[in-house]
Enzyme design. Structure first.
Site, PDB file in Angstrom:
ATOM      1  N   HIS A  58       0.854  -1.195   0.000  1.00 21.17           N
ATOM      2  CA  HIS A  58       0.000   0.000   0.000  1.00 21.17           C
ATOM      3  C   HIS A  58       0.888   1.242   0.000  1.00 21.17           C
ATOM      4  O   HIS A  58       2.114   1.136   0.129  1.00 21.17           O
ATOM      5  CB  HIS A  58      -0.941   0.006   1.222  1.00 21.17           C
ATOM      6  CG  HIS A  58      -0.228   0.025   2.538  1.00 21.17           C
ATOM      7  ND1 HIS A  58      -0.194  -1.052   3.399  1.00 21.17           N
ATOM      8  CD2 HIS A  58       0.498   0.991   3.138  1.00 21.17           C
ATOM      9  CE1 HIS A  58       0.513  -0.745   4.468  1.00 21.17           C
ATOM     10  NE2 HIS A  58       0.951   0.484   4.332  1.00 21.17           N
TER      11      HIS A  58
HETATM   12  P1  TYD Z   1      -1.823  -2.856   7.524  1.00 19.21           P
HETATM   13  O1  TYD Z   1      -1.180  -1.539   7.723  1.00 19.21           O
HETATM   14  O2  TYD Z   1      -2.673  -3.047   6.301  1.00 19.21           O
HETATM   15  O3  TYD Z   1      -0.734  -4.031   7.566  1.00 19.21           O
HETATM   16  P2  TYD Z   1       0.544  -4.323   6.659  1.00 19.21           P
HETATM   17  O4  TYD Z   1       0.656  -3.236   5.664  1.00 19.21           O
HETATM   18  O5  TYD Z   1       1.671  -4.383   7.609  1.00 19.21           O
HETATM   19  O6  TYD Z   1       0.338  -5.640   6.008  1.00 19.21           O
HETATM   20  O7  TYD Z   1      -2.678  -3.187   8.806  1.00 19.21           O
HETATM   21  C1  TYD Z   1      -3.262  -4.461   8.997  1.00 19.21           C
HETATM   22  C2  TYD Z   1      -4.479  -4.298   9.889  1.00 19.21           C
HETATM   23  O8  TYD Z   1      -4.100  -3.787  11.173  1.00 19.21           O
HETATM   24  C3  TYD Z   1      -5.516  -3.348   9.314  1.00 19.21           C
HETATM   25  O9  TYD Z   1      -6.788  -3.953   9.423  1.00 19.21           O
HETATM   26  C4  TYD Z   1      -5.465  -2.135  10.213  1.00 19.21           C
HETATM   27  C5  TYD Z   1      -4.824  -2.617  11.494  1.00 19.21           C
HETATM   28  N1  TYD Z   1      -3.910  -1.595  12.052  1.00 19.21           N
HETATM   29  C6  TYD Z   1      -4.332  -0.808  13.099  1.00 19.21           C
HETATM   30  O10 TYD Z   1      -5.468  -0.939  13.596  1.00 19.21           O
HETATM   31  N2  TYD Z   1      -3.482   0.115  13.616  1.00 19.21           N
HETATM   32  C7  TYD Z   1      -2.222   0.297  13.103  1.00 19.21           C
HETATM   33  O11 TYD Z   1      -1.452   1.171  13.604  1.00 19.21           O
HETATM   34  C8  TYD Z   1      -1.803  -0.507  11.997  1.00 19.21           C
HETATM   35  C9  TYD Z   1      -0.445  -0.344  11.380  1.00 19.21           C
HETATM   36  C10 TYD Z   1      -2.681  -1.442  11.510  1.00 19.21           C
END
Ligand code: TYD
Length: 143
Positions: A58
């Site tokens: 992302h």
């Molecule tokens: P995401 O940032 O999409 O994970 P990555 O990019 O590391 O694969 O986050 C995964 C899930 O965790 C998403 O549903 C949102 C949640 N999340 C939070 O609630 N707070 C946070 O600070 C982060 C980074 C994620």
């Protein structure tokens, strides 16, 4: 929103953090303003990443981040829509500053690795661009 569009992968930098070496083990302190160019509003860390799994996938519109391999190693793929590069992080005293507006993927986590993230904003789903085509459209619309 301007920031999102203007930044390229060349605005990301490797930052050497302080390292206090002691016989009984090392310490790396990180202080607001002194060791990091933004106010830290959130800290999170990725761990127990299964072998072969990728994270990230992302872009962020406003968020600045410091990524640190607090333990083990992993690769960070950065993509600004034109240029790509891969940065390997494998030392707890080295940080990668990721500016806003870059697509990123985290790959090749070593077993037991920990990716520590220092972030400039609290969690906001509206700050994410999760679709690569949307990302390319966003970046392209500035030129
Ligand atoms: P995401 O940032 O999409 O994970 P990555 O990019 O590391 O694969 O986050 C995964 C899930 O965790 C998403 O549903 C949102 C949640 N999340 C939070 O609630 N707070 C946070 O600070 C982060 C980074 C994620």
């Amino acid at each position: 929103m301007m920031d999102f569009k203007k930044y390229t992968i060349y605005d990301c930098s490797i930052v050497h953090l302080p390292k206090i070496e002691k016989r009984e083990g090392n310490i790396t302190p990180i202080e607001n303003k002194k060791d990091i160019p933004f106010d830290i509003r959130r800290i999170y860390y990725l761990y127990d990443v299964p072998g072969g799994e990728a994270r990230g996938g992302h872009a962020h519109k406003k968020l600045h981040q410091f990524l640190i391999a607090a333990s083990g190693s992993f690769d960070v793929l950065l993509d600004d829509g034109k240029n790509k590069k891969v940065v390997n992080l494998n030392r707890p005293y080295i940080a990668l500053h990721i500016v806003p507006g870059l697509w990123r993927e985290l790959l090749n986590f070593s077993s037991g690795s920990i990716c520590l993230v220092l972030a400039s904003e609290i969690y906001d789903e509206d700050d994410y661009i999760r679709n690569y085509k949307d990302f390319i459209n966003f970046k392209g619309s500035s030129k």
